[in-house]
Enzyme design. Structure first.
Site, mmCIF file in Angstrom:
data_model
loop_
_atom_site.group_PDB
_atom_site.id
_atom_site.type_symbol
_atom_site.label_atom_id
_atom_site.label_comp_id
_atom_site.label_asym_id
_atom_site.label_seq_id
_atom_site.Cartn_x
_atom_site.Cartn_y
_atom_site.Cartn_z
ATOM 1 N N LYS A 258 0.719 -1.350 0.111
ATOM 2 C CA LYS A 258 -0.121 0.136 -0.074
ATOM 3 C C LYS A 258 0.885 1.258 0.128
ATOM 4 O O LYS A 258 1.885 1.379 0.831
ATOM 5 C CB LYS A 258 -0.922 0.164 1.412
ATOM 6 C CG LYS A 258 -2.078 1.257 1.120
ATOM 7 C CD LYS A 258 -2.926 1.054 2.445
ATOM 8 C CE LYS A 258 -3.863 2.043 2.611
ATOM 9 N NZ LYS A 258 -5.018 1.862 3.508
ATOM 10 N N SER B 227 -10.028 2.239 2.349
ATOM 11 C CA SER B 227 -8.892 2.938 1.496
ATOM 12 C C SER B 227 -7.885 2.097 0.778
ATOM 13 O O SER B 227 -7.361 2.329 -0.252
ATOM 14 C CB SER B 227 -8.208 3.743 2.340
ATOM 15 O OG SER B 227 -7.449 3.279 3.294
ATOM 16 N N SER C 232 -10.602 -0.195 6.600
ATOM 17 C CA SER C 232 -9.732 0.119 5.142
ATOM 18 C C SER C 232 -9.166 -1.241 4.881
ATOM 19 O O SER C 232 -8.599 -1.226 3.777
ATOM 20 C CB SER C 232 -8.867 1.024 5.320
ATOM 21 O OG SER C 232 -9.481 2.322 4.996
HETATM 22 N N1 GLN Z 1 -13.681 4.616 5.314
HETATM 23 C C1 GLN Z 1 -13.157 5.330 6.443
HETATM 24 C C2 GLN Z 1 -12.594 6.767 6.448
HETATM 25 O O1 GLN Z 1 -13.074 7.108 5.348
HETATM 26 C C3 GLN Z 1 -11.946 4.472 7.180
HETATM 27 C C4 GLN Z 1 -10.505 4.725 6.418
HETATM 28 C C5 GLN Z 1 -9.525 3.902 6.801
HETATM 29 O O2 GLN Z 1 -9.880 2.776 7.710
HETATM 30 N N2 GLN Z 1 -8.629 4.115 6.635
HETATM 31 O O3 GLN Z 1 -12.087 7.270 7.233
#
Ligand code: GLN
Length: 485
Positions: A76, A152, A176
């Site tokens: 990532k 994400s 995410s």
């Molecule tokens: N979708 C959530 C957010 O937008 C979690 C994102 C994540 O876990 N990095 O914050």
């Protein structure tokens, strides 16, 4: 080879049926051919990857290898990797070359001997649930190219689902790792907070961020987590605990296991087909010898609102370092210093990141701190207490991972609240600091994968993985691949 598990790849490498260089080239060729449409990889450097594979082959030949040596993976783009461009999905870091390695990178590449195939796409600064906030563009879901892969860690999940890599690293602040794993038919695990070092992982919300693996099975995740986890003196929230083999209990019987179903996660708001698949999985667990108990998480409906105070508050502070001074985007033209900050940040950040910074600065500001930030912290405590009560009655908690299967590109992009609700079942786990994972448990009528979430008590990653493994041995949903892969 592209269907093999990590264990099978490890055996093939050890038996010299294939070399790491050959395996790496096989994936690089697939990336070259398939990535232009998929957009999972942001940065590829074939020479670097092949050079790392040569070192891995030498290690294997010298008898100095680990079970993961020579196996390729996708990283990532939130992890600093020395000499690699590290963008975090943002224009702000478009030209940033990391001068050092994150601990996760050191552990996977140098210690375990894995080979990075490149850096994969993600929502900007990990803020999103669809990968659509990335400056580098949306990512296709390999199961249906008109749909999102989740986020994400959307690039991580799409790369593994399309077999551009056998596994990937991810991070999970509110879901995410688990939500994209669910939407792409994969297995992904977020460890207990503090188990994996955050050093060199670009910070979003430091009290919630944790790195973990995205792969095809619980067994693969166990191998990867064993390599990723461990105390790190460079991360002040890293926990000093003995090294663990997370695969040690795989294969153990589930007889007597108590699975808790939180009634709040089985009410309205979940797609009927998702719920039916989760119910079928519960039945499967009963057949495997588990008993089902009802548990309560009475404050879980407050998890999304509390998260959207705490996470932006921390983000507004963490992202203040991107000011155009030392690194990152700097506006080409500006007046005084304040104008330079303003223009650099206005140009470098996308809309969702700006929204979070504004919310965060607001909830921390004088006069609002008590009303928002302090309240959210109190709710966080109540949520953690709810889980503690629930774990008095069960060993592991089960729920859907996401209320829907993969949604259409653009479907929720204009409606932040709808997007935020994608994580309604995952966020409480981060607020409590517990380990959680997602594994495939079926498909909807459109052929889209459905994810099942398991939540363990603190440091119960091994038993949670064993619970997932037993189900995967009995069902095989995790072995399905999208068409054309
Ligand atoms: N979708 C959530 C957010 O937008 C979690 C994102 C994540 O876990 N990095 O914050």
């Amino acid at each position: 080879m592209i269907y093999a598990s990590l264990k099978e790849l490890s055996a093939a490498l050890a038996a010299r049926k294939i070399s790491s260089v050959e395996l790496t080239r096989l994936y690089l060729e697939r990336i070259e051919r398939l990535n232009p449409a998929l957009n999972a990889f942001i940065t590829v450097d074939a020479e670097k990857s092949v050079a790392a594979a040569r070192i891995a082959d030498a290690r294997i030949a010298a008898g100095n290898s680990t079970p993961l040596t020579g196996i390729p993976l996708a990283q990532k783009d939130i992890f600093c990797a020395k000499g690699w461009r590290t963008t975090c999905g943002s224009k702000m870091l478009e030209t940033f070359i990391a001068p050092y390695d994150a601990t996760v990178i050191v552990k996977l590449e140098q210690d375990a001997g894995m080979v990075s195939l490149g850096k994969v796409n993600m929502d900007e600064f990990a803020m999103g649930s669809s990968n659509e906030t990335s400056y580098y563009g949306a990512v296709q879901n390999p199961w249906d190219k008109t749909r999102v892969p989740g986020g994400s860690s959307g690039g991580s999940a799409a790369a593994v689902a399309a077999a551009l890599a056998p596994a990937a690293s991810g991070t999970d602040t509110g879901g995410s790792i688990r939500q994209p794993a669910a939407l792409c038919g994969l297995t992904g695990l977020k460890p207990t907070y503090g188990v994996v070092s955050r050093y060199g992982m670009i910070a979003f919300a430091s009290s919630l961020d944790q790195a973990g693996p995205i792969a095809h099975s619980a067994e693969d995740c166990a191998l990867l987590l064993t390599a990723m986890a461990g105390f790190d003196e460079k991360d002040s929230t890293s926990l000093e605990r003995p090294q663990e083999d997370y695969a040690r209990t795989l294969g153990q019987s589930l007889k007597g296991l108590k699975i808790g179903l939180p009634q709040e996660f089985f009410g309205d708001g979940c797609d009927a087909e998702v719920m039916a698949a989760v119910r079928a999985a519960i039945h499967e667990y009963e057949k495997l010898g588990a008993t089902i108990v009802e548990v309560k998480l009475p404050n879980s409906h407050l998890s999304v609102p509390a998260y959207y105070v705490i996470a932006p508050a921390e983000a507004s502070s963490n992202l203040s370092r991107f000011d155009g001074v030392r690194y990152g985007h700097r506006a080409a033209e500006y007046g005084d210093l304040n104008d330079m900050y303003r223009k650099s940040r206005a140009q470098g950040f996308g809309a969702e990141v700006k929204r979070r910074i504004l919310i965060g600065a607001y909830v921390l500001s004088h006069g609002y701190y008590d009303a928002y930030y302090l309240q959210a912290q109190r709710i966080r405590r109540l949520i953690a207490n709810d889980f503690a009560e629930a774990f008095k009655q069960c060993d592991v908690i089960l729920s859907p991972t996401s209320p829907t299967t993969a949604f259409k590109q653009g479907e929720k992009a204009a409606d932040p609240v709808q997007m935020y609700l994608s994580d309604i079942y995952t966020i409480a786990v981060n607020l409590a600091g517990l380990p959680g994972m997602s594994l495939p448990c079926g498909f909807d009528q459109q052929g889209l994968p459905i994810g099942l979430q398991l939540i363990g008590n603190y440091f119960e990653e091994a038993s949670m993985l064993a619970t997932a493994h037993a189900y995967q041995q009995a069902t095989g949903w995790h072995q399905r691949r999208p068409d054309g892969v």
